[in-house]
Design a protein around this motif. Structure first.
Motif, mmCIF file in Angstrom:
data_model
loop_
_atom_site.group_PDB
_atom_site.id
_atom_site.type_symbol
_atom_site.label_atom_id
_atom_site.label_comp_id
_atom_site.label_asym_id
_atom_site.label_seq_id
_atom_site.Cartn_x
_atom_site.Cartn_y
_atom_site.Cartn_z
ATOM 1 N N ASN A 70 0.928 -1.189 -0.068
ATOM 2 C CA ASN A 70 -0.256 -0.121 0.207
ATOM 3 C C ASN A 70 1.379 0.996 -0.017
ATOM 4 O OD1 ASN A 70 -1.245 2.353 1.764
ATOM 5 N ND2 ASN A 70 -3.076 0.488 1.073
ATOM 6 N N LEU A 71 0.858 1.922 -1.252
ATOM 7 C CA LEU A 71 1.447 3.017 -1.192
ATOM 8 C C LEU A 71 1.237 3.470 -0.062
ATOM 9 C CD1 LEU A 71 3.739 4.996 -2.676
ATOM 10 C CD2 LEU A 71 1.983 5.914 -4.169
ATOM 11 N N GLU A 72 0.816 3.981 0.351
ATOM 12 C CA GLU A 72 0.853 5.762 1.832
ATOM 13 C C GLU A 72 1.254 5.014 3.117
ATOM 14 O OE1 GLU A 72 -3.371 7.716 4.322
ATOM 15 O OE2 GLU A 72 -3.665 6.343 2.508
ATOM 16 N N THR A 75 4.776 4.641 2.052
ATOM 17 C CA THR A 75 5.263 5.730 2.642
ATOM 18 C C THR A 75 5.568 6.208 3.656
ATOM 19 O OG1 THR A 75 4.133 7.151 -0.136
ATOM 20 C CG2 THR A 75 4.564 8.483 1.876
ATOM 21 N N PRO A 167 10.048 9.226 -0.719
ATOM 22 C CA PRO A 167 8.865 9.129 -1.758
ATOM 23 C C PRO A 167 8.659 9.970 -2.412
ATOM 24 C CG PRO A 167 8.163 9.395 0.212
ATOM 25 C CD PRO A 167 9.601 9.053 0.485
ATOM 26 N N THR A 279 7.536 -0.662 -3.139
ATOM 27 C CA THR A 279 6.242 0.540 -3.351
ATOM 28 C C THR A 279 6.758 1.461 -3.079
ATOM 29 O OG1 THR A 279 5.099 -1.845 -2.049
ATOM 30 C CG2 THR A 279 4.485 1.239 -2.077
ATOM 31 N N ALA A 280 7.954 1.919 -2.156
ATOM 32 C CA ALA A 280 8.147 3.269 -1.772
ATOM 33 C C ALA A 280 9.132 4.579 -3.030
ATOM 34 C CB ALA A 280 8.714 3.901 -0.144
ATOM 35 N N ARG A 283 8.566 1.939 -7.181
ATOM 36 C CA ARG A 283 7.291 2.342 -8.397
ATOM 37 C C ARG A 283 6.747 1.416 -9.400
ATOM 38 N NH1 ARG A 283 5.428 7.742 -5.902
ATOM 39 N NH2 ARG A 283 6.063 7.827 -4.027
#
Length: 372
Positions: A70-72, A75, A167, A279-280, A283
């Motif tokens: 999950n990007l959020e 991050t 990020p 992820t961070a 991407r």
């Protein structure tokens, strides 16, 4: 033992051992015993742990790993990592000047600090240095004294690069920034008093990855500017398959029972960081690209002569040994060193841990061998 005595001892107390079927030079300081932390690091680690026992005792016994896909969430975790990074160290140099420049990059301005020996009158070799921090943190401040040490010892022109971080600036911002600085150094070599035929790249941890990325990009562009790379405990892959294949069980590091609790959290945490960084930082880019995972480079012979530095109790140690083996098999002049009793990020304590200064001396020595 005092710092200077310990540093001197490191120069001679070496053995050659096998890591991942690779001949590696092991360096142990005086008063360090096999499977235990070096006394300088142990003292530092005990100071860090003062007052934390109550917090540890109050932690829940069960822990669920966050969903770093999950990007959020990734991050937020990356920014927390950034806030915890950094370490004070000592300036051992006496004859170094600093100039600040700004390099124009695709993602905006790239600040760089350029160090010269005050007595430099002629063109000198250059080393471009990229700081560590997991691609999401770290600053040139932490590695400045390490860079100044190399400047004075060789002497050399050292360029300390403040590349864009994820990020906020995900890949490929960092490697493109770092490659832009290489081209800038060559284009401005006369002004910087750099011998454009004697350029090396270096970095610690994520910065080591970026140094290898620049070497790769340099060869792909057929510019062939980079004649040497010094990779200090680099992150060499972001691929789960590589991690499953090469990472060691915690017991293989050989830590004694009393030392294991001091080193295990760092090793386990680093072994589980791949998804967070993909992820961070990576991407939508391909994590198997050699600019993110140097172990994935199909032809290792493209790399320049290489110094690989590792720490005994570092999750990244086995990957460095594998990379060294592949480089050697491809005909690349390679030297691999492991500092016994040390953990990841030890050059952050330059002037405090003698191993950090010894690593700078190793960089200087190999640059002399390659460029003089």
């Amino acid at each position: 033992m005092h710092y200077e005595e310990a540093l001197k001892f490191l120069k001679t107390n070496t053995t050659t051992q096998q890591d991942e079927s690779t001949e590696v030079i092991f360096k142990m300081a005086a008063d360090t015993t096999p499977g235990n932390l070096d006394p300088f690091l142990l003292k530092d680690r005990e100071k860090e742990l003062e007052g934390t026992n109550a917090a540890i005792e109050g932690m829940p016994q069960e822990f669920t790993m966050p969903d770093f896909s999950n990007l959020e969430i990734a991050t937020g975790a990356a920014l927390q990592m950034r806030a915890s990074m950094g370490s004070p160290n000592n300036d051992l140099s006496q004859g170094v000047t600093t100039e600040n420049y700004t390099v124009q990059g695709e993602y905006g301005d790239i600040p760089v600090r350029v160090y010269h020996h005050k007595s430099q009158n002629e063109l000198a070799p250059a080393l471009i240095f990229y700081h560590g921090g997991g691609f999401v943190g770290g600053t040139p401040d932490v590695v400045e004294n390490f860079c100044k040490g190399i400047t004075e010892k060789l002497p050399a022109v050292v360029i300390n690069v403040d590349y864009h971080l994820a990020p906020e600036f995900p890949a490929p911002a960092a490697p493109k920034d770092c490659f832009s600085v290489l081209n800038w150094v060559v284009e401005n070599s006369a002004k910087l008093r750099v011998d454009a035929n004697k350029i090396g790249v270096s970095g610690d941890s994520a910065g080591g990855t970026l140094a290898a990325a620049v070497s790769y990009m340099d060869r792909e562009a057929k510019t062939n500017y980079v004649g040497f790379q010094a990779l200090l405990y680099p992150s060499l892959t972001l691929i789960d398959g590589d991690n499953d294949k090469y990472q060691w069980d915690i017991t293989k590091f050989g830590a004694q029972e009393a030392t294991l609790p001091l080193v295990a959290p760092g090793i386990i945490g680093m072994n589980s960081s791949g998804l967070l960084l993909r992820t961070a930082y990576v991407r939508d880019e391909n994590p198997a690209s050699p600019i993110y995972s140097p172990l994935s480079a199909p032809d290792k012979s493209i790399y320049p002569p290489t110094l690989l530095v590792s720490a005994e109790f570092d999750a990244l140690r086995p990957f460095a040994a594998v990379f060294a083996k592949q480089l050697i098999a491809s005909g690349v002049k390679t030297k691999a060193i492991v500092y016994q009793g040390m953990c990841h990020a030890f050059i952050d304590k330059y002037g405090i841990f003698p191993q950090a200064e010894d690593a700078a001396d190793e960089v200087v020595q190999m640059m002399k061998e390659i460029f003089e």
